[in-house]
Write an enzyme that holds these catalytic residues in place. Sequence first.
Site, PDB file in Angstrom:
ATOM      1  N   ILE A 141       0.863  -1.163   0.000  1.00  0.00           N
ATOM      2  CA  ILE A 141       0.000   0.000   0.000  1.00  0.00           C
ATOM      3  C   ILE A 141       0.908   1.223   0.000  1.00  0.00           C
ATOM      4  O   ILE A 141       2.058   1.163   0.420  1.00  0.00           O
ATOM      5  CB  ILE A 141      -0.977   0.022   1.196  1.00  0.00           C
ATOM      6  N   ASP A 142       0.389   2.329  -0.501  1.00  0.00           N
ATOM      7  CA  ASP A 142       1.213   3.523  -0.684  1.00  0.00           C
ATOM      8  C   ASP A 142       1.715   4.070   0.654  1.00  0.00           C
ATOM      9  O   ASP A 142       1.127   3.817   1.712  1.00  0.00           O
ATOM     10  CB  ASP A 142       0.412   4.609  -1.402  1.00  0.00           C
ATOM     11  N   LYS A 143       2.772   4.844   0.576  1.00  0.00           N
ATOM     12  CA  LYS A 143       3.408   5.437   1.758  1.00  0.00           C
ATOM     13  C   LYS A 143       2.392   6.154   2.647  1.00  0.00           C
ATOM     14  O   LYS A 143       2.381   5.978   3.868  1.00  0.00           O
ATOM     15  CB  LYS A 143       4.489   6.417   1.308  1.00  0.00           C
ATOM     16  N   THR A 164      -0.872   5.820   2.695  1.00  0.00           N
ATOM     17  CA  THR A 164      -2.070   5.035   2.978  1.00  0.00           C
ATOM     18  C   THR A 164      -1.766   4.174   4.205  1.00  0.00           C
ATOM     19  O   THR A 164      -0.707   3.557   4.281  1.00  0.00           O
ATOM     20  CB  THR A 164      -2.442   4.131   1.785  1.00  0.00           C
ATOM     21  N   ARG A 166      -6.994   5.522  -5.960  1.00  0.00           N
ATOM     22  CA  ARG A 166      -6.727   6.939  -6.200  1.00  0.00           C
ATOM     23  C   ARG A 166      -6.983   7.302  -7.661  1.00  0.00           C
ATOM     24  O   ARG A 166      -7.594   8.335  -7.962  1.00  0.00           O
ATOM     25  CB  ARG A 166      -5.280   7.259  -5.806  1.00  0.00           C
TER      26      ARG A 166
END
Length: 303
Positions: free
Chosen positions: A137-139, A141, A238
């Site tokens: 998962i993104d930084k 998130t 996103r």
Amino acid sequence: MNENMIIVENEELSDRIDKVITAQNSDWSRSQVQQWIKEGNVTVNGQKIKSNYKSNPGDKIEITIPSPELLDVIPEEMNLEIFYEDSDVLVVNKPKGMVVHPAPGHYSGTLVNGLMAHCKDLSGINGVLRPGIVHRIDKDTSGLLMVAKNDLAHESLVQQLVDKTVTRKYKAIVHGNIPHDQGTIDAPIGRDKRDRQSMTVTDDNSKEAVTHFNVLERLKDFTYIECQLETGRTHQIRVHMKYIGYPLAGDPKYGPKKTLSIGGQALHAGILGFIHPRTKEYLEFEAPLPSEFEALLEELKSN
């Protein structure tokens, strides 16, 4: 180096060599055995063979297991929030602002650095910089991630992702007031030609991407939603929410210029479910919203 020997004693084992070997030792994955064969670490009757070799009764299979590659990633003690752990898998709640694995510019302070200090046994399928990492998962998130502690678990979890049987539900706050209560976004995602650091809905070099969403609450200029991933493309939620005109609040990459200053997108991976690789039991976990997400939600409600 460790050496192992298998003797094929009956006709029922006359099959592809990699299947014969993994049938004798369930802790080895087929992809790992195939890699050993490719590297010449598996011989039959003293001769190197290929992965498609069919074994015969009486074959003497010798497996030389190479010493594990030393990782360049330094273990770092962290106060990780572990939701579940056994000898095969681990579920961790990643905080917002933490990078999952080392990459240029982020060689320390990542989740992998913390995991390596927490447990020494992580799968090696993804190489030295991403041990154990099955999905990301993104930084900015927050939320739940499953981590594989051996190659057998890694292969099983990846296959579940491919088969779309993993439950992944996210809470998000988006700009705008979504008029319908639920929907499905089925739009392929690929690299943005104009910005190689971004993803976009495109037909060029794209991959299937499907996101389902439900409206939880309408908050005047914003909407609080739950998204469920059917696929797992980079930045999928996103990109998809921007595509239908409701970009995530706080998103510096895909959101509007005038968005909320909350240090990144309002997105939380709250529910994660999968079939345990060894027991075959379905496990599901839920992580509550982070305090800053809760505070933002309350502020928007009061306004």
